[in-house]
Scaffold this active site. Structure first.
Site, PDB file in Angstrom:
ATOM      1  N   GLY A   1       0.766  -1.231   0.021  1.00 59.40           N
ATOM      2  CA  GLY A   1      -0.068   0.136  -0.156  1.00 59.40           C
ATOM      3  C   GLY A   1       0.948   1.149  -0.115  1.00 59.40           C
TER       4      GLY A   1
ATOM      5  N   GLN B   1      -0.828   7.400   1.821  1.00 60.84           N
ATOM      6  CA  GLN B   1      -0.092   8.392   2.846  1.00 60.84           C
ATOM      7  C   GLN B   1       0.535   7.426   3.943  1.00 60.84           C
ATOM      8  OE1 GLN B   1       0.001  11.319   1.810  1.00 60.84           O
ATOM      9  NE2 GLN B   1      -1.821  12.280   2.033  1.00 60.84           N
ATOM     10  N   ILE B   2       0.045   6.326   4.687  1.00 69.19           N
ATOM     11  CA  ILE B   2       0.758   5.666   5.508  1.00 69.19           C
ATOM     12  C   ILE B   2       1.982   5.019   4.813  1.00 69.19           C
ATOM     13  CG2 ILE B   2       0.711   4.126   7.149  1.00 69.19           C
ATOM     14  CD1 ILE B   2      -2.130   4.534   7.913  1.00 69.19           C
TER      15      ILE B   2
ATOM     16  N   ASP C   1       2.215  -1.475  -4.628  1.00 72.14           N
ATOM     17  CA  ASP C   1       0.564  -0.972  -4.948  1.00 72.14           C
ATOM     18  C   ASP C   1       0.112  -1.341  -5.888  1.00 72.14           C
ATOM     19  OD1 ASP C   1      -0.829   1.661  -2.919  1.00 72.14           O
ATOM     20  OD2 ASP C   1      -1.425   1.119  -5.009  1.00 72.14           O
TER      21      ASP C   1
ATOM     22  N   ARG D   1     -11.053   5.408   5.850  1.00 71.48           N
ATOM     23  CA  ARG D   1     -12.385   5.930   6.389  1.00 71.48           C
ATOM     24  C   ARG D   1     -12.607   7.286   5.950  1.00 71.48           C
ATOM     25  NH1 ARG D   1     -14.223   5.988  12.499  1.00 71.48           N
ATOM     26  NH2 ARG D   1     -12.100   6.563  12.974  1.00 71.48           N
TER      27      ARG D   1
ATOM     28  N   ILE E   1      -1.622  -2.497   9.439  1.00 67.27           N
ATOM     29  CA  ILE E   1      -2.470  -1.423   9.970  1.00 67.27           C
ATOM     30  C   ILE E   1      -3.747  -1.029   9.339  1.00 67.27           C
ATOM     31  CG2 ILE E   1      -1.819   1.218   9.937  1.00 67.27           C
ATOM     32  CD1 ILE E   1       1.178   0.807   9.892  1.00 67.27           C
TER      33      ILE E   1
ATOM     34  N   ARG F   1      -1.369   8.606  21.244  1.00 71.57           N
ATOM     35  CA  ARG F   1      -2.529   9.961  21.274  1.00 71.57           C
ATOM     36  C   ARG F   1      -2.931  10.466  22.736  1.00 71.57           C
ATOM     37  NH1 ARG F   1      -6.331   7.190  16.203  1.00 71.57           N
ATOM     38  NH2 ARG F   1      -5.285   8.511  14.545  1.00 71.57           N
TER      39      ARG F   1
ATOM     40  N   HIS G   1      -8.999  -1.478  18.641  1.00 70.51           N
ATOM     41  CA  HIS G   1      -8.783  -0.014  18.275  1.00 70.51           C
ATOM     42  C   HIS G   1      -9.848   0.668  18.013  1.00 70.51           C
ATOM     43  CE1 HIS G   1      -6.477   2.962  16.364  1.00 70.51           C
ATOM     44  NE2 HIS G   1      -6.661   2.620  14.939  1.00 70.51           N
TER      45      HIS G   1
END
Length: 319
Positions: free
Chosen positions: A9, A12-13, A33, A82, A118, A151, A175
């Site tokens: 993938g 962005q990550i 990807d 998401r 992830i 966080r 999570h």
């Protein structure tokens, strides 16, 4: 010989992971990807920063699983992120299909790799990845607890106006909305957080607000970004897990790991503290939980089970 790290993938990550891994020189990077152009473009862009940042690793972008062959570590971020208004459950159907293809690709080309997942909804996707691939359970883990803990610590540091280094805490369970902040194990500058509540340094209501904000940490970022979801903090968390494995650091990290009776649960992935070393998940650390933490942890496991039941309806092969 340099280690080989494949990132499945190149969103962005994936791109951020590649950059962080390059800066730390953890190993050579293969950015995979289905959109080959994005993988190749990001790999080339990061590689061109090597003379400035003085790192010496190989970076390639590809859409061919053969290029990922014999990877030491694979970090999976493939899937759709998401979108505003979307629940983690909405993501399930779409991302299960993607993860099935990923699992087949990994099993064929890198059956001995340490795999960090992830992709959301995390706990269920990591369980599906293990079932689809049939790879050892101690070599497939989910990244969630490090991110949620990070966080939580950050929000606490902002409220207490203290550097993050002075705060110790972590998060258990699923999570997302069902995560359990371990207030009993939270320390600020060596003092238990409950003592700070008693002393009036932080109000109990404020602490509860911070816990709620942590649970919805991802959604808050989605709302701001409008198009996309968090990627800097998730990538940093994934790299910490990979580094502990590659360097045999045996760090204690909260990860989604397969339980075989620990905390009274088995045959399910859940966020617990684990030791990650060269054998993968080398140990699950069992903590003494308060009655409240125990009850919240059970609720969190139930939420994961319900979502996995939904996954089994989508694909009966997961049963």
């Amino acid at each position: 010989m340099k280690k080989k790290i494949t990132l499945i993938g190149a969103g962005q990550i994936g791109g951020t992971l590649a950059h962080l891994i390059a800066l730390k020189e953890l190993g050579n990077v293969v950015l995979f990807d289905v959109a080959a152009g994005i993988a190749k473009g990001k790999a080339l862009d990061i590689a061109q920063s090597s003379p400035v940042n003085k790192f010496n690793i190989d970076l390639i972008g590809t859409d061919n699983y053969e290029d990922t062959k014999n990877s030491d570590v694979i970090i999976v971020t493939a899937g759709v992120p998401r979108k505003p208004g979307m629940t983690r459950d909405d993501l399930l159907g779409i991302n299960l299909k993607i993860i099935k293809q990923v699992a087949e690709g990994i099993k064929k080309t890198s059956p001995d790799a340490f795999v960090i997942c992830i992709t959301n909804p995390l706990d269920v996707i990591v369980m599906a990845l293990q079932k689809y691939s049939g790879m050892p359970k101690n070599k497939i883990v989910g990244m969630a607890g490090i991110l949620d803990s990070s966080r939580f610590i950050y929000f606490l540091s902002q409220e207490l106006k203290l550097p993050v280094q002075k705060i110790k805490s972590f998060v258990l369970g699923g999570h997302g909305d069902s995560m359990v902040a371990m207030l009993g194990s939270t320390e600020v500058d060596g003092k238990k957080i409950k003592e700070l509540v008693k002393e009036g340094i932080i109000q109990k209501e404020k602490l509860e607000e911070i816990v709620e904000r942590t649970k919805k940490g991802g959604a808050e970022i989605v709302k701001f970004l409008e198009k996309g979801s968090a990627f800097y903090a998730p990538a940093a968390s994934g790299v910490e897990m990979a580094e502990s494995y590659l360097k045999d650091l045996k760090k204690q990290l909260p990860c989604a790991a397969y339980l075989t009776g620990e905390y009274g649960f088995k045959e399910i992935y859940a966020g617990v503290p684990v030791i990650i070393g060269k054998s993968g998940v080398e140990k699950i650390v069992e903590l003494d939980l308060t009655d409240e933490e125990n009850s919240n942890f059970s609720k969190s496991i139930d939420a994961v089970k319900q979502l996995f039941d939904a996954a089994k309806k989508i694909d009966p092969k997961l049963a």
